[in-house]
Write a protein that holds these residues in place. Sequence first.
Motif, mmCIF file in Angstrom:
data_model
loop_
_atom_site.group_PDB
_atom_site.id
_atom_site.type_symbol
_atom_site.label_atom_id
_atom_site.label_comp_id
_atom_site.label_asym_id
_atom_site.label_seq_id
_atom_site.Cartn_x
_atom_site.Cartn_y
_atom_site.Cartn_z
ATOM 1 N N LEU A 1 0.833 -1.206 0.000
ATOM 2 C CA LEU A 1 0.000 0.000 0.000
ATOM 3 C C LEU A 1 0.868 1.256 0.000
ATOM 4 N N ASN A 2 0.287 2.345 -0.451
ATOM 5 C CA ASN A 2 0.911 3.664 -0.329
ATOM 6 C C ASN A 2 0.550 4.252 1.029
ATOM 7 N N LEU A 3 1.509 4.861 1.682
ATOM 8 C CA LEU A 3 1.285 5.474 2.988
ATOM 9 C C LEU A 3 1.801 6.907 2.962
ATOM 10 N N VAL A 4 0.949 7.836 3.415
ATOM 11 C CA VAL A 4 1.340 9.230 3.549
ATOM 12 C C VAL A 4 1.062 9.653 4.986
ATOM 13 N N ILE A 5 2.078 10.144 5.662
ATOM 14 C CA ILE A 5 1.951 10.569 7.054
ATOM 15 C C ILE A 5 1.848 12.087 7.105
ATOM 16 N N GLY A 6 0.955 12.581 7.952
ATOM 17 C CA GLY A 6 0.806 14.023 8.083
ATOM 18 C C GLY A 6 -0.022 14.391 9.295
ATOM 19 N N THR A 7 -0.594 15.572 9.253
ATOM 20 C CA THR A 7 -1.435 16.077 10.340
ATOM 21 C C THR A 7 -2.852 16.272 9.819
ATOM 22 N N SER A 8 -3.816 15.827 10.600
ATOM 23 C CA SER A 8 -5.201 15.884 10.149
ATOM 24 C C SER A 8 -5.685 17.326 10.042
ATOM 25 N N VAL A 9 -6.415 17.583 8.967
ATOM 26 C CA VAL A 9 -7.094 18.861 8.749
ATOM 27 C C VAL A 9 -8.499 18.516 8.272
ATOM 28 N N GLY A 10 -9.344 19.509 8.113
ATOM 29 C CA GLY A 10 -10.702 19.242 7.685
ATOM 30 C C GLY A 10 -10.753 18.501 6.362
ATOM 31 N N GLY A 11 -11.288 17.291 6.369
ATOM 32 C CA GLY A 11 -11.447 16.521 5.141
ATOM 33 C C GLY A 11 -10.210 15.841 4.631
ATOM 34 N N LEU B 1 2.031 18.993 1.205
ATOM 35 C CA LEU B 1 1.103 18.237 0.365
ATOM 36 C C LEU B 1 -0.198 18.013 1.129
ATOM 37 N N ARG B 2 -1.313 18.332 0.496
ATOM 38 C CA ARG B 2 -2.617 18.130 1.125
ATOM 39 C C ARG B 2 -3.372 17.048 0.370
ATOM 40 N N LEU B 3 -3.890 16.076 1.119
ATOM 41 C CA LEU B 3 -4.689 15.003 0.539
ATOM 42 C C LEU B 3 -6.094 15.048 1.116
ATOM 43 N N SER B 4 -7.087 14.997 0.234
ATOM 44 C CA SER B 4 -8.474 14.846 0.676
ATOM 45 C C SER B 4 -8.729 13.355 0.867
ATOM 46 N N ALA B 5 -9.368 12.984 1.960
ATOM 47 C CA ALA B 5 -9.593 11.571 2.260
ATOM 48 C C ALA B 5 -10.784 11.423 3.177
ATOM 49 N N LEU B 6 -11.290 10.194 3.234
ATOM 50 C CA LEU B 6 -12.413 9.873 4.108
ATOM 51 C C LEU B 6 -11.887 9.235 5.387
ATOM 52 N N ALA B 7 -12.108 9.892 6.516
ATOM 53 C CA ALA B 7 -11.662 9.350 7.794
ATOM 54 C C ALA B 7 -12.606 8.249 8.259
ATOM 55 N N GLU B 8 -12.017 7.151 8.785
ATOM 56 C CA GLU B 8 -12.843 6.072 9.309
ATOM 57 C C GLU B 8 -13.638 6.556 10.516
ATOM 58 N N ARG C 1 8.681 13.778 -15.078
ATOM 59 C CA ARG C 1 7.755 14.442 -14.161
ATOM 60 C C ARG C 1 6.331 14.111 -14.586
ATOM 61 N N VAL C 2 5.541 13.523 -13.680
ATOM 62 C CA VAL C 2 4.159 13.144 -13.978
ATOM 63 C C VAL C 2 3.278 13.517 -12.788
ATOM 64 N N PHE C 3 1.988 13.169 -12.894
ATOM 65 C CA PHE C 3 1.034 13.446 -11.822
ATOM 66 C C PHE C 3 0.338 12.149 -11.413
ATOM 67 N N PHE C 4 0.409 11.831 -10.119
ATOM 68 C CA PHE C 4 -0.358 10.726 -9.562
ATOM 69 C C PHE C 4 -1.715 11.294 -9.132
ATOM 70 N N VAL C 5 -2.776 10.638 -9.561
ATOM 71 C CA VAL C 5 -4.132 11.116 -9.267
ATOM 72 C C VAL C 5 -4.914 10.000 -8.594
ATOM 73 N N VAL C 6 -5.535 10.317 -7.456
ATOM 74 C CA VAL C 6 -6.326 9.324 -6.726
ATOM 75 C C VAL C 6 -7.535 10.013 -6.108
ATOM 76 N N LYS C 7 -8.685 9.359 -6.211
ATOM 77 C CA LYS C 7 -9.906 9.918 -5.641
ATOM 78 C C LYS C 7 -9.865 9.841 -4.118
ATOM 79 N N SER C 8 -10.486 10.834 -3.486
ATOM 80 C CA SER C 8 -10.513 10.853 -2.019
ATOM 81 C C SER C 8 -11.248 9.642 -1.456
ATOM 82 N N THR C 9 -12.218 9.110 -2.223
ATOM 83 C CA THR C 9 -12.970 7.942 -1.753
ATOM 84 C C THR C 9 -12.118 6.676 -1.728
#
Length: 345
Positions: free
Chosen positions: A232-242, A250-257, A330-338
């Motif tokens: 799996l891909n893992l990104v560590i950070g600090t939680s923000v809204g959404g 780097l900001r990732l939109s994601a669904l929190a469990e 140089r490319v772009f990785f794209v992943v849906k927040s869902t």
Amino acid sequence: MSLVADVQVASRGLHVQLTVERGETVAILGPNGAGKSTLLAVLAGLLRPDGGSATLGDTVLFGDRVWLPPYDRGVSLLAQEPLLFPHLSVLDNVAFGPRSRGEGRAAARAEALRWLQEVEAEEFADRRPSELSGGQAQRVAVARALATHPQLLLLDEPMAALDIAVTPAMRRTLRRVLTGRSAIIVTHNVLDALMLADRTIIVQAGEVVEMGSTREVLERPRSAFGAGLAGLNLVIGTSVGGGLVTVEGLRLSALAEQPLPEGQEAAAVFSPRAVSVFVEAPSGSPRNVVPVTVSDLDQRGELVSVRAGHLSADITAAAAADLDLVPGMRVFFVVKSTEIALYAR
């Protein structure tokens, strides 16, 4: 018997605290040099720690000026190599432990035969170790370890030296004999952990970085090593809204469990197969768009793994050809927040 241990070996940068409940098998995973084998050596009594303590049931193995020798611990260590006595028959190899405890020759040999039957190796009883295959010898080594009736069984990469063809059978044998037995197994193989362990501990640089049920550790990794094991891909950070934000911005939109308060350390996990690769930043529906530099390409069957640092994307070989991907591009990785799971680290 339950184990409670605090193992400190300063010269090797090891400080690990762990417990093993009665009848529980715990898998220890980690990169080479993490201290896994050192930990087992201390618990087995082969290496003196610099500090800490360990108790097995009511027995103090070491700590507070106590140091039990290996033969007094009720602990058996099964190493990567079988290490059978070459001058003894298989039966007498297994009977060695009971004989060392003072049992008579006939009783010790009867006990040895019972354990050889348990690991389905009784047909080799009269052979010498030199006449055994690697898988057969390791089965005998398991029987020899169990014949001492250990309160704790330690297994250090027990299948590392086996041919891939015999590994599944050995894994089934271990699954059967470990049931209801307190054990620690050091392994690099995720399948070993899934099939044999109730809990998994990941050790890095001499410290525990993750622990929990085996499925939880592999499905919700909190370390780069754990994520790599789970693919799996893992990104560590600090939680923000959404979602979360990393220290690099780097900001990732994601669904929190579960709802996370802002500012909490968090982990975002997603499958490489959920990642699309673009040469130009896409527009349209809200998605996570991460600019990356391709570091490596690796074909795995019909898919190509596009690696960019600690992230990866699995795309079809045809898509990789259409994009004309090469390392350094140089490319772009794209992943849906869902497709991203977010949880507290």
